[in-house]
Design an enzyme around this catalytic site. Structure first.
Site, PDB file in Angstrom:
ATOM      1  N   VAL A   1       8.869  -0.484   2.869  1.00 50.54           N
ATOM      2  CA  VAL A   1       7.567  -0.773   2.251  1.00 50.54           C
ATOM      3  C   VAL A   1       6.491  -0.919   3.326  1.00 50.54           C
ATOM      4  O   VAL A   1       6.785  -1.317   4.455  1.00 50.54           O
ATOM      5  CB  VAL A   1       7.692  -2.059   1.376  1.00 50.54           C
ATOM      6  CG1 VAL A   1       7.968  -3.280   2.228  1.00 50.54           C
ATOM      7  CG2 VAL A   1       6.461  -2.281   0.521  1.00 50.54           C
TER       8      VAL A   1
ATOM      9  N   SER B   1      11.784   5.606   0.508  1.00 45.40           N
ATOM     10  CA  SER B   1      13.187   5.341   0.837  1.00 45.40           C
ATOM     11  C   SER B   1      13.290   4.505   2.113  1.00 45.40           C
ATOM     12  O   SER B   1      14.249   3.784   2.334  1.00 45.40           O
ATOM     13  CB  SER B   1      13.920   6.664   1.023  1.00 45.40           C
ATOM     14  OG  SER B   1      13.226   7.446   1.980  1.00 45.40           O
ATOM     15  N   PHE B   2      12.260   4.582   2.976  1.00 47.36           N
ATOM     16  CA  PHE B   2      12.265   3.881   4.266  1.00 47.36           C
ATOM     17  C   PHE B   2      12.100   2.380   4.114  1.00 47.36           C
ATOM     18  O   PHE B   2      12.500   1.607   4.965  1.00 47.36           O
ATOM     19  CB  PHE B   2      11.117   4.410   5.144  1.00 47.36           C
ATOM     20  CG  PHE B   2       9.764   4.166   4.533  1.00 47.36           C
ATOM     21  CD1 PHE B   2       9.115   2.952   4.701  1.00 47.36           C
ATOM     22  CD2 PHE B   2       9.149   5.137   3.756  1.00 47.36           C
ATOM     23  CE1 PHE B   2       7.883   2.705   4.113  1.00 47.36           C
ATOM     24  CE2 PHE B   2       7.908   4.907   3.170  1.00 47.36           C
ATOM     25  CZ  PHE B   2       7.278   3.688   3.345  1.00 47.36           C
TER      26      PHE B   2
ATOM     27  N   HIS C   1       5.332   2.690  -0.498  1.00 47.61           N
ATOM     28  CA  HIS C   1       6.766   2.440  -0.347  1.00 47.61           C
ATOM     29  C   HIS C   1       7.523   3.735  -0.542  1.00 47.61           C
ATOM     30  O   HIS C   1       7.012   4.699  -1.087  1.00 47.61           O
ATOM     31  CB  HIS C   1       7.275   1.359  -1.309  1.00 47.61           C
ATOM     32  CG  HIS C   1       6.719   1.460  -2.680  1.00 47.61           C
ATOM     33  ND1 HIS C   1       7.138   2.402  -3.588  1.00 47.61           N
ATOM     34  CD2 HIS C   1       5.741   0.750  -3.295  1.00 47.61           C
ATOM     35  CE1 HIS C   1       6.457   2.252  -4.709  1.00 47.61           C
ATOM     36  NE2 HIS C   1       5.596   1.279  -4.560  1.00 47.61           N
TER      37      HIS C   1
ATOM     38  N   VAL D   1       0.824  -1.224   0.000  1.00 45.29           N
ATOM     39  CA  VAL D   1       0.000   0.000   0.000  1.00 45.29           C
ATOM     40  C   VAL D   1       0.852   1.266   0.000  1.00 45.29           C
ATOM     41  O   VAL D   1       0.334   2.367  -0.146  1.00 45.29           O
ATOM     42  CB  VAL D   1      -1.007   0.034   1.186  1.00 45.29           C
ATOM     43  CG1 VAL D   1      -2.088  -1.006   0.997  1.00 45.29           C
ATOM     44  CG2 VAL D   1      -0.310  -0.151   2.535  1.00 45.29           C
TER      45      VAL D   1
ATOM     46  N   ASP E   1       6.796  15.638   9.101  1.00 42.75           N
ATOM     47  CA  ASP E   1       6.408  15.266   7.731  1.00 42.75           C
ATOM     48  C   ASP E   1       4.886  15.212   7.587  1.00 42.75           C
ATOM     49  O   ASP E   1       4.331  14.233   7.085  1.00 42.75           O
ATOM     50  CB  ASP E   1       7.044  13.936   7.323  1.00 42.75           C
ATOM     51  CG  ASP E   1       7.046  13.738   5.796  1.00 42.75           C
ATOM     52  OD1 ASP E   1       6.822  14.733   5.062  1.00 42.75           O
ATOM     53  OD2 ASP E   1       7.259  12.601   5.336  1.00 42.75           O
TER      54      ASP E   1
END
Length: 411
Positions: free
Chosen positions: A87, A84-85, A82, A80, A199
């Site tokens: 998925v 840089s962190f 993804h 649902v 964020d």
């Protein structure tokens, strides 16, 4: 800490449990800085990455303080999100049938995971909740942390897109409900926990499309801001970045989240981002086109190193001209209070909650467009209202809601 494993990539667990090859994590795990001895045990791992549809992940929870150990299995259903962190995938708990979201992030063995530490502190109706967590490894011996989170089906981003596709404005009651719940969540994380999210954007705001309850998610950038300690300025997503971040400030405050919330409110009202620049300079230009050139004093508040910088002199564009003619003046006023150049002049999240724009949601007769009741908005816990002045408290919790509010007791 739950331990975890991933069943073979075929996606099915052999009924013969012994046929699933299980291996212990290496001994180095015991010395990893990520763990506090009291809270973690070495995970039991089975090869595979666990995010493919039909893949089954097996974890155990409990086993501490005399609690029985319990095995929980999750079947991965679909990815649902993804970035840089890592998925995020949707999964179903096979024992209970409950749908969850599992956020899988690559873990540096040398450090604690800040997101996990933050998530463990959070308990609020407008913040996505952590159910448990476990570790898994890949064939390349990479360690992953899996955060099992409550699943909320929609995002504010998709809701905005839906109304744009239909060529409609979002009903004002939804604008009020969503922005109110954002501010309530921010008041909690800023004041009760002392964390800055860093964020806030429509993609990180989850919405239940039936109840219209909103929950902030993705605490991967969140941090406790300590006065006098520098922070990275390249934080927060474009369109929602506070001007002090664009100016490269490293001693910013939780007011950066307030700016982002103001940008989200503006977008809910407009149907499109307020400041859609592709780069930092573009964004600053978009902000200046609306707020005008910042004064020397305002620049000093954002980043003292820029006070001698020569900006083109542009007059502020009145807020009411940015929105359509029938926009309620309270909406325009609130946006203008959240989007101030000087971080210390922006409304706090608590001040925003008592703004007249939200008088409607405090009215006991207000209903959703389909006639249903509003989601819970006033079930404040004592720690949410700690230190709130009495005159603000009276505005914050309307008379009809005081029974459900901890501070008012049963009065």
């Amino acid at each position: 800490m739950a331990s975890g494993g991933v069943a073979p990539a075929s996606g099915f667990i052999d009924k013969n449990a012994s046929s699933v090859g299980v291996e212990k994590l290496p001994e180095e795990m015991n010395d990893m800085k990520i763990r506090d001895d009291k809270e973690m045990e070495a995970a039991t791992i089975v090869d595979g990455n666990g995010t493919e549809t039909g893949h089954i992940i097996v974890t155990t929870i409990g086993g501490k303080n005399g609690q029985p150990k319990q095995t929980i299995s999750y079947m991965a259903e679909r990815v649902v999100g993804h970035g840089s962190f890592g998925v995020v995938f949707q999964a179903k708990c096979l024992e209970t049938g409950e749908t969850v979201a599992i956020k899988k992030v690559l873990q540096d063995k040398r450090y604690k995971n800040r997101e996990l530490q933050t998530m463990r502190l959070l308990d609020h109706p407008n913040v996505v909740s952590l159910k448990h967590c476990f570790f898994s490894t890949t064939e390349k011996d990479e360690l992953y942390l899996n955060l099992v989170l409550e699943y909320v089906p929609e995002t504010v981003s998709r809701v905005i897109r839906h109304y744009n596709k239909m060529n409609q404005r979002m009903p004002m009651i939804y604008v009020k409900l969503y922005s109110y719940q954002i501010c309530r969540a921010l008041a909690y994380i800023h004041n009760s926990i002392g964390v800055c999210h860093r964020d806030i954007k429509p993609q990180n705001l989850l919405v239940n499309p039936h109840t219209h309850q909103l929950k902030i998610c993705d605490f991967g950038s969140a941090k406790v801001l300590v006065k006098g300690e520098p922070n990275i300025s390249y934080i927060c997503s474009r369109y929602y970045r506070a001007p002090e971040l664009i100016f490269g400030a490293t001693e910013y405050t939780t007011a950066i989240d307030i700016w982002s919330a103001g940008c989200v409110l503006g977008e809910l009202l407009l149907g499109q981002p307020l400041f859609p620049g592709e780069s930092g300079v573009d964004q600053l230009v978009e902000i200046i086109k609306v707020l005008g050139t910042p004064t020397r004093e305002e620049i000093k508040c954002m980043n003292p190193n820029y006070t001698e910088f020569k900006f083109p002199q542009i007059k502020a564009h009145p807020w009411h001209k940015i929105f359509h003619k029938r926009m309620p003046p309270e909406a325009v006023d609130l946006v203008s209070r959240l989007l101030q150049y000087s971080p210390n002049l922006r409304s706090t999240a608590l001040e925003a909650l008592v703004h007249p724009f939200y008088d409607d949601v405090r009215d006991p007769n207000t209903r959703l467009p389909n006639g249903r009741f509003l989601p819970p908005l006033f079930n404040f816990k004592v720690n949410e209202l700690k230190g709130v002045p009495a005159e603000m408290l009276v505005k914050l919790v309307p008379p009809h809601a005081r029974k459900q509010c901890a501070l008012f007791g049963s009065s």
